[in-house]
Scaffold this motif. Sequence first.
Motif, PDB file in Angstrom:
ATOM      1  N   ILE A  82       0.842  -1.203   0.000  1.00 60.42           N
ATOM      2  CA  ILE A  82       0.000   0.000   0.000  1.00 60.42           C
ATOM      3  C   ILE A  82       0.873   1.247   0.000  1.00 60.42           C
ATOM      4  O   ILE A  82       0.639   2.200  -0.757  1.00 60.42           O
ATOM      5  N   LEU A  83       1.905   1.246   0.844  1.00 57.32           N
ATOM      6  CA  LEU A  83       2.816   2.393   0.903  1.00 57.32           C
ATOM      7  C   LEU A  83       3.576   2.565  -0.407  1.00 57.32           C
ATOM      8  O   LEU A  83       3.788   3.690  -0.873  1.00 57.32           O
ATOM      9  N   ILE A  87       3.532   5.913  -2.828  1.00 58.04           N
ATOM     10  CA  ILE A  87       4.774   6.569  -3.272  1.00 58.04           C
ATOM     11  C   ILE A  87       4.752   6.771  -4.783  1.00 58.04           C
ATOM     12  O   ILE A  87       5.144   7.837  -5.292  1.00 58.04           O
ATOM     13  N   ASP A  88       4.288   5.781  -5.503  1.00 54.95           N
ATOM     14  CA  ASP A  88       4.193   5.909  -6.960  1.00 54.95           C
ATOM     15  C   ASP A  88       3.267   7.068  -7.344  1.00 54.95           C
ATOM     16  O   ASP A  88       3.562   7.838  -8.266  1.00 54.95           O
ATOM     17  N   PHE A 134      -2.475   3.241   8.279  1.00 50.71           N
ATOM     18  CA  PHE A 134      -1.790   2.558   9.382  1.00 50.71           C
ATOM     19  C   PHE A 134      -2.792   1.931  10.356  1.00 50.71           C
ATOM     20  O   PHE A 134      -2.545   0.842  10.899  1.00 50.71           O
ATOM     21  N   SER A 135      -3.924   2.600  10.578  1.00 52.57           N
ATOM     22  CA  SER A 135      -4.958   2.048  11.460  1.00 52.57           C
ATOM     23  C   SER A 135      -5.528   0.749  10.898  1.00 52.57           C
ATOM     24  O   SER A 135      -5.747  -0.223  11.647  1.00 52.57           O
ATOM     25  N   PHE A 195       9.719   1.012   7.865  1.00 52.00           N
ATOM     26  CA  PHE A 195       8.562   1.412   8.671  1.00 52.00           C
ATOM     27  C   PHE A 195       7.652   0.219   8.939  1.00 52.00           C
ATOM     28  O   PHE A 195       7.257  -0.057  10.072  1.00 52.00           O
ATOM     29  N   ALA A 196       7.299  -0.487   7.860  1.00 53.01           N
ATOM     30  CA  ALA A 196       6.376  -1.610   7.977  1.00 53.01           C
ATOM     31  C   ALA A 196       6.934  -2.697   8.885  1.00 53.01           C
ATOM     32  O   ALA A 196       6.218  -3.242   9.737  1.00 53.01           O
ATOM     33  N   LYS A 197       8.216  -3.021   8.728  1.00 56.05           N
ATOM     34  CA  LYS A 197       8.834  -4.063   9.552  1.00 56.05           C
ATOM     35  C   LYS A 197       9.018  -3.593  10.990  1.00 56.05           C
ATOM     36  O   LYS A 197       8.823  -4.369  11.938  1.00 56.05           O
ATOM     37  N   GLY A 198       9.356  -2.324  11.160  1.00 58.85           N
ATOM     38  CA  GLY A 198       9.578  -1.798  12.516  1.00 58.85           C
ATOM     39  C   GLY A 198       8.310  -1.693  13.339  1.00 58.85           C
ATOM     40  O   GLY A 198       8.374  -1.681  14.575  1.00 58.85           O
TER      41      GLY A 198
END
Length: 201
Positions: A82-83, A87-88, A134-135, A195-198
């Motif tokens: 999704i992120l 970005i694209d 994110f929610s 971000f996603a992994k963290g």
Amino acid sequence: MIVADKKREQIIDGAIKRFIHFGINKTTMNDIAEDLSVSKPSLYYYFPDKKSLIIGVIEKVFTDYFALLKKKYNPNQSLEQILFNTIDVRNTFFQKYYMLKISEGIPDLLNDEAMKSKLTTLKSQEKAFYAEIFSQAQTKGEIKHESMTHIAELYLESLMGLTTMCIMETGKDISPDKKALNKMTQKQKDLSTIFAKGLKC
């Protein structure tokens, strides 16, 4: 009403084309009126001054941007994908409208109260959209954090930092070429993966 809205859109589209080609500083309201073959009174009916026209241009760009963001948003995809998609979209608009250079259009434009209010509203809308992303990821059990608004703000500011670096490396008066844009995009996607992994539970 529909005719009026259509005329307003035509003026904004004409302004965007001229701003991109000649720059905001070198474009006058008369130029835009001549390009569109409309009378000056007609132009000033919709936009009483150049500042209001620039605000109209910003609204148009961001409206189109948000519409495409929402169109590309698929909550069934992973947060990382999704992120990547957002970005694209962001970088498509960055490349298309880079030469507008809104901040250089009028001296102290960004200190104007109407402009600051409009930009604050648009930034809040963008932050709310990303907070929702994110929610939803948290609802699906992908990530966990106490404040999605804070994460959205941090993420967007990080993307903006990478965009600023690209502009500085390229030169503010030159539109980033494909190589520079690809480099920026890859860094933003690397950041998104981190971000996603963290944020994983």
